[in-house]
Write an enzyme that holds these catalytic residues in place. Structure first.
Site, PDB file in Angstrom:
ATOM      1  N   GLY A   1       0.834  -1.206   0.000  1.00 48.21           N
ATOM      2  CA  GLY A   1       0.000   0.000   0.000  1.00 48.21           C
ATOM      3  C   GLY A   1       0.868   1.255   0.000  1.00 48.21           C
TER       4      GLY A   1
ATOM      5  N   GLY B   1      -0.531   4.708  -1.214  1.00 44.99           N
ATOM      6  CA  GLY B   1      -1.676   5.297  -0.510  1.00 44.99           C
ATOM      7  C   GLY B   1      -1.291   6.474   0.376  1.00 44.99           C
ATOM      8  N   GLN B   2      -2.272   6.949   1.122  1.00 40.70           N
ATOM      9  CA  GLN B   2      -2.074   8.170   1.916  1.00 40.70           C
ATOM     10  C   GLN B   2      -0.961   7.986   2.958  1.00 40.70           C
ATOM     11  OE1 GLN B   2      -5.182   9.351   4.636  1.00 40.70           O
ATOM     12  NE2 GLN B   2      -4.608  11.502   4.579  1.00 40.70           N
TER      13      GLN B   2
ATOM     14  N   ASP C   1       2.479  -1.880  -4.325  1.00 39.52           N
ATOM     15  CA  ASP C   1       1.074  -1.471  -4.403  1.00 39.52           C
ATOM     16  C   ASP C   1       0.512  -2.071  -5.682  1.00 39.52           C
ATOM     17  OD1 ASP C   1      -1.429   0.190  -4.450  1.00 39.52           O
ATOM     18  OD2 ASP C   1      -0.373   1.279  -2.869  1.00 39.52           O
ATOM     19  N   ILE C   2      -0.805  -1.897  -5.890  1.00 42.94           N
ATOM     20  CA  ILE C   2      -1.363  -2.248  -7.199  1.00 42.94           C
ATOM     21  C   ILE C   2      -1.577  -0.980  -8.032  1.00 42.94           C
ATOM     22  CG2 ILE C   2      -2.422  -4.459  -6.564  1.00 42.94           C
ATOM     23  CD1 ILE C   2      -5.085  -2.963  -6.189  1.00 42.94           C
TER      24      ILE C   2
ATOM     25  N   TYR D   1     -16.322  -1.505   7.558  1.00 38.84           N
ATOM     26  CA  TYR D   1     -14.910  -1.180   7.795  1.00 38.84           C
ATOM     27  C   TYR D   1     -14.559  -1.393   9.269  1.00 38.84           C
ATOM     28  CZ  TYR D   1     -10.760   1.885   7.929  1.00 38.84           C
ATOM     29  OH  TYR D   1      -9.504   2.423   8.097  1.00 38.84           O
TER      30      TYR D   1
HETATM   31  N1  SER Z   1      -9.964   7.641   7.925  1.00 42.97           N
HETATM   32  C1  SER Z   1     -10.650   6.386   7.938  1.00 42.97           C
HETATM   33  C2  SER Z   1     -11.959   6.465   7.262  1.00 42.97           C
HETATM   34  O1  SER Z   1     -12.533   7.520   7.296  1.00 42.97           O
HETATM   35  C3  SER Z   1     -10.841   5.930   9.346  1.00 42.97           C
HETATM   36  O2  SER Z   1      -9.911   4.980   9.675  1.00 42.97           O
HETATM   37  O3  SER Z   1     -12.425   5.499   6.760  1.00 42.97           O
END
Ligand code: SER
Length: 317
Positions: free
Chosen positions: A8, A11-12, A34-35, A143
């Site tokens: 990753g 990513g951020q 990463d992909i 999530y």
């Molecule tokens: N920043 C993340 C989200 O908003 C929380 O872990 O999904």
């Protein structure tokens, strides 16, 4: 000698953590993957590989071939996107973690794993203010469920197989390098781009929705402090609560207006409001602060100053 794999890295978090780890451990010892294509500095400063964490066979070969000793697994579907495709998000978030934990169990050279947890592990029945490390956790989002289940699996692999997996429950992360995408806290990054480009932003959360936030350099420092802490000091192999500051859209707007007085905000809460309403206002992070005496260095005003200054440069405004 450490050989570190970042999953990753485009990513951020990954795009900044890769560079910080390369500075500490040497460019050639930090393998970014990463992909998605990485940022230029990630690609230029050391090895980068296209690698799909869902492909466990490819992953284990990679880990063995490059004598990997630490894996940072940062790839995930964030909270907002996960609500759109719950089953797929669950599969990606869980199976990728299981692949990494299994590899850490099977490959002796892999000494440590880092996996990010989140404030999303908490839910509507959790105390909202100064949320303790150990408390009621009944997440109401896909999530959040995947992060809570992931924390339980991390502890299980630690206790049953001795896998030294470490984790932080990140709040909303604010950064200027790489945007997140698909999260409930994304507004706290989008607002800076909009303030500079349009002097106006319509926020997808209501004005008084308070959430825990953190500036990226704090998150990077906390992550490295935890990973470098002596094993006997690591009390939890679930996510540690970790705190920067907390704020509402109205408060961040006021902080931005100190620099851009004619910046205007509007509110049009969408489905992410419901997610945000189940998360804490603030968390108690005293356990995380034990590691290497880590503590947050950026509040809402210093974060705002640095964000605006750097984004202005990045956007060539
Ligand atoms: N920043 C993340 C989200 O908003 C929380 O872990 O999904």
């Amino acid at each position: 000698m450490e050989n570190i794999l970042i999953i990753g890295a485009s990513g951020q978090i990954g795009s900044e953590l890769t560079l910080a780890l390369r500075e500490r451990y040497g460019n050639d010892h930090v393998f970014a993957s990463d992909i998605k294509e990485p940022a230029e500095d990630v690609r230029e400063s050391g090895p980068f590989y296209m690698l799909d964490v869902m492909d466990d066979k490819h992953l284990i070969h990679f880990v063995i071939r490059h004598k990997i000793t630490q894996i940072y697994h940062l790839a995930a579907v964030l909270s907002g996107n996960a609500e759109k495709l719950p089953v797929q998000a669950w599969q990606i978030n869980m199976n990728s973690l299981m692949n990494v934990l299994e590899i850490a169990k099977l490959v002796e050279e892999v000494r440590q794993v880092f996996w990010p947890s989140s404030i999303a592990v908490f839910g509507p029945s959790t105390p909202k203010e100064n949320t303790p490390q150990l408390t009621i956790m009944e997440p109401a989002t896909v999530y959040g469920i995947s992060k809570l289940a992931g924390e339980r699996w991390c502890e299980y692999y630690y206790k049953r197989y001795g896998v030294d997996v470490r984790s932080l429950r990140y709040p909303g992360l604010i950064s200027y390098k790489t945007e997140a995408g698909g999260g409930t806290t994304d507004w706290a990054v989008e607002i800076f781009y909009a303030a500079l480009r349009e002097k106006a932003y319509t926020c997808f959360l209501a004005e008084n929705t308070r959430l825990p936030m953190m500036f990226m350099p704090d998150a990077i420092n906390a992550t490295i402090a935890l990973m470098e802490a002596p094993a006997e000091e690591v009390r939890f192999h679930i996510g540690y609560n970790i705190k920067g500051f907390n704020c509402t859209p109205a408060e961040l707007t006021a902080a931005i207006q100190k620099h851009i007085p004619d910046f205007k905000i509007g509110y049009a809460p969408d489905f992410r409001q419901e997610i945000a309403d189940t998360w804490p206002d603030s968390v108690d992070d005293h356990y995380a602060r034990c590691h290497d005496h880590w503590k947050s260095r950026y509040d809402i005003d210093t974060t705002t100053d640095i964000m605006l200054k750097n984004l202005k440069e990045k956007l060539k405004l």
